[in-house]
Write an enzyme that holds these catalytic residues in place. Structure first.
Site, PDB file in Angstrom:
ATOM      1  N   CYS A  83      55.215  41.297  23.315  1.00 46.19           N
ATOM      2  CA  CYS A  83      55.015  41.327  21.930  1.00 46.19           C
ATOM      3  C   CYS A  83      54.521  40.001  21.251  1.00 46.19           C
ATOM      4  O   CYS A  83      54.038  39.928  19.899  1.00 46.19           O
ATOM      5  CB  CYS A  83      55.960  42.033  20.933  1.00 46.19           C
ATOM      6  SG  CYS A  83      56.581  43.573  21.571  1.00 46.19           S
ATOM      7  N   HIS A 332      52.653  47.156  13.311  1.00 49.75           N
ATOM      8  CA  HIS A 332      53.105  46.170  14.640  1.00 49.75           C
ATOM      9  C   HIS A 332      52.130  46.540  15.782  1.00 49.75           C
ATOM     10  O   HIS A 332      52.427  47.410  16.436  1.00 49.75           O
ATOM     11  CB  HIS A 332      54.491  46.438  14.923  1.00 49.75           C
ATOM     12  CG  HIS A 332      54.860  45.320  16.111  1.00 49.75           C
ATOM     13  ND1 HIS A 332      54.399  44.231  16.408  1.00 49.75           N
ATOM     14  CD2 HIS A 332      55.836  45.697  16.947  1.00 49.75           C
ATOM     15  CE1 HIS A 332      55.012  43.816  17.511  1.00 49.75           C
ATOM     16  NE2 HIS A 332      55.965  44.798  17.907  1.00 49.75           N
TER      17      HIS A 332
END
Lengths: 385, 136
Positions: A83, A332
């Site tokens: 991420c 996200h």
């Protein structure tokens, strides 16, 4: 080493882009950043992405995006750090320009998560953890964060309610962000009755997966005026790592890589937490916000949630966070998220954040977290007077 | 169909018997095995050490949205287990309903089916943890 500044930014709205492919999203953000900077060429292109191989069956993104963008022959590679991929790509672009090897470098983060709507996405995200000793036991990425949150609540004697402020603040700030996925405020009551995903994590503790791309253009600060009057300088840039597995940390409730990278970035920028005007942190889950605030020196250990309860994280508070909605409400798109944070920090420092503007912001910090805390990348940006 | 025999076969000592290592320099108990001691950075070959399999729940949660290949098992409880020798391990809890689990609960290792890779693939066995049985 040369001082480096950001001279162009671009982003796509975050959401479910069923009609757009990975390459189209990347190009849209890249082209917007190049237009913003007024450039037609670059010396290098760094593509941040986590899951293209798993979800879209597509590797080799450096060449793919360069090709599709018409940047024939340019140096281009994909950078992956779960991420934290987009901030890792940004860091490579920064190193390229700072070193003098490149005069212009572009970092673009892109993630296309809706090309598969089944359990393969869950499997791909779990790839940020240890395949042999975590993932084999059927653990999901949400579950790893749930283990952290449960332990955090146990050690500091908290209920779920303590975390509500993080989600409420993020949603409130996303209302005025045209690129955010969820532009609706939420109430404390809604937070408290949200459905459980992996207890104690509910839907309103967790950030939504989505498609999106964001990009920035970098050049040496001494050349920035040739392109723009609103350049933002990179005052601090640092990456740190921790054990890949959560279970290998002697102190699972302390984000050591956040502390290390923040300290390095503070030192390079010549500032401390008290000088930071806003902080785009990695609120993939509410517990991560608390851990990040503690490790970076904004709250004492175990007291990260206090800031959310006292309004200290709002736009007019002591340390505004997730000023455009954060991962929670802006969305996200994992391998693109770090560059959304950076684009938003540049908007704040240029005074272009509209209703979300933090008054007189001079220093903004971003922090992008890979996995359960194994790669943490911290940047500090400064408005050029 | 993918075949990943060696990837799982080489971990049999860990999955079946919780075989880790003991650092010859600092005496630290290491699981899973590593080439460099996580406590003192010693990189001499480390003798094997078999963990007792006893420990307690450090944290836990229930997985509803399972990764690919685990959908049939959901919902299931996963935990961080603190082994009595020190290390934490990630594993599923078994023979217990999620409502009965609490932090600090004593657990012990058992060998169970971890994953079945379809009709023609591997059946992977390994450690799970259940509440410690009391001696009669």
């Amino acid at each position: 080493m040369r001082d480096v500044s950001i001279i162009g930014i671009g982003q796509t709205p975050i959401g479910e882009h069923w009609d757009k492919s990975l390459r189209q999203l990347a190009y849209q953000a890249l082209a917007a950043a190049m237009r913003d900077a007024g450039i037609e060429r670059t010396d290098a292109l760094y593509v941040g992405n986590m899951l293209s191989g798993e979800i879209s069956g597509q590797s080799h993104l450096g060449a793919l995006v360069a090709d599709f963008a018409g940047l024939h022959g340019v140096e281009a590679v994909k950078v992956e750090a779960a991420c934290a991929s987009a901030s890792a790509a940004f860091r490579q672009a920064y190193i390229g320009v700072a070193s003098g090897l490149q005069d212009i470098a572009i970092a673009v983060g892109v993630e296309k998560m809706t090309d598969d709507v089944g359990s393969r996405v869950t499997t791909g995200l779990a790839g940020a953890a240890d395949a042999d000793y975590e993932v084999i036991h059927g653990i999901s990425f949400v579950a790893l964060n749930a283990l952290l949150m449960r332990r955090y609540m146990y050690e500091y004697n908290l209920t779920r309610e303590a975390f509500a402020g993080f989600a409420i603040n993020a949603h409130s700030n996303a209302v005025h962000n045209p690129n955010a996925m969820f532009r609706k405020p939420i109430s404390k009551e809604a937070f408290m009755r949200a459905p459980v995903v992996a207890d104690p994590i509910t839907l309103l503790d967790a950030s939504p997966m989505a498609d999106g791309a964001a990009a920035v253009v970098l050049c040496p600060t001494e050349q920035a005026r040739e392109f723009t009057n609103n350049a933002v300088r990179v005052a601090g840039s640092a990456v740190a790592t921790d054990t890949l597995s959560l279970h290998d940390r002697r102190d699972p409730l302390w984000l050591r890589a956040a502390e290390l990278s923040a300290k390095k970035a503070y030192k390079q920028a010549g500032v401390g937490p008290q000088d930071i005007d806003f902080f785009e942190l990695h609120d993939a889950f509410t517990v991560m916000s608390a851990l990040s605030l503690e490790a970076c020196g904004f709250a004492e250990r175990g007291k990260g949630t206090w800031l959310a309860q006292d309004g200290e994280i709002s736009l007019t508070g002591r340390i505004p966070i997730t000023t455009r909605g954060g991962l929670k409400a802006r969305g996200h798109p994992v391998g693109a998220t770090g560059l959304y944070q950076i684009v938003e920090a540049v908007q704040q420092l240029r005074g272009e954040a509209g209703e979300n503007q933090v008054a007189n912001a001079r220093f903004g910090m971003t922090q992008n977290i890979g996995g359960s805390g194994a790669t943490i990348i911290t940047h500090i940006f400064e408005r050029i007077e | 169909m993918s075949v990943e025999i060696s990837r799982h076969w080489r971990l049999n000592p860990q999955r079946y018997r919780l075989v880790g290592e003991e650092c010859p320099r600092c005496g630290g108990k290491i699981f899973p095995p590593r080439d460099v001691c996580p406590y003192c950075a010693d990189n001499e070959p480390q003798p094997s050490f078999k963990f007792s399999g006893r420990g307690e729940v450090f944290s836990y949660t229930t997985v509803h949205n399972a990764p690919e290949g685990y959908e049939d098992q959901a919902p299931y409880t996963v935990a961080l287990v603190k082994l009595e020798e020190g290390p934490l391990v990630t594993a599923q809890l078994t023979d217990v309903s999620s409502g009965e689990v609490e932090i600090g609960m004593p657990v012990e290792m058992v060998t169970r089916k971890i994953r079945v890779q379809g009709d023609e693939g591997l059946i992977i066995y390994g450690y799970k943890f259940r509440p410690q049985l009391q001696a009669a």
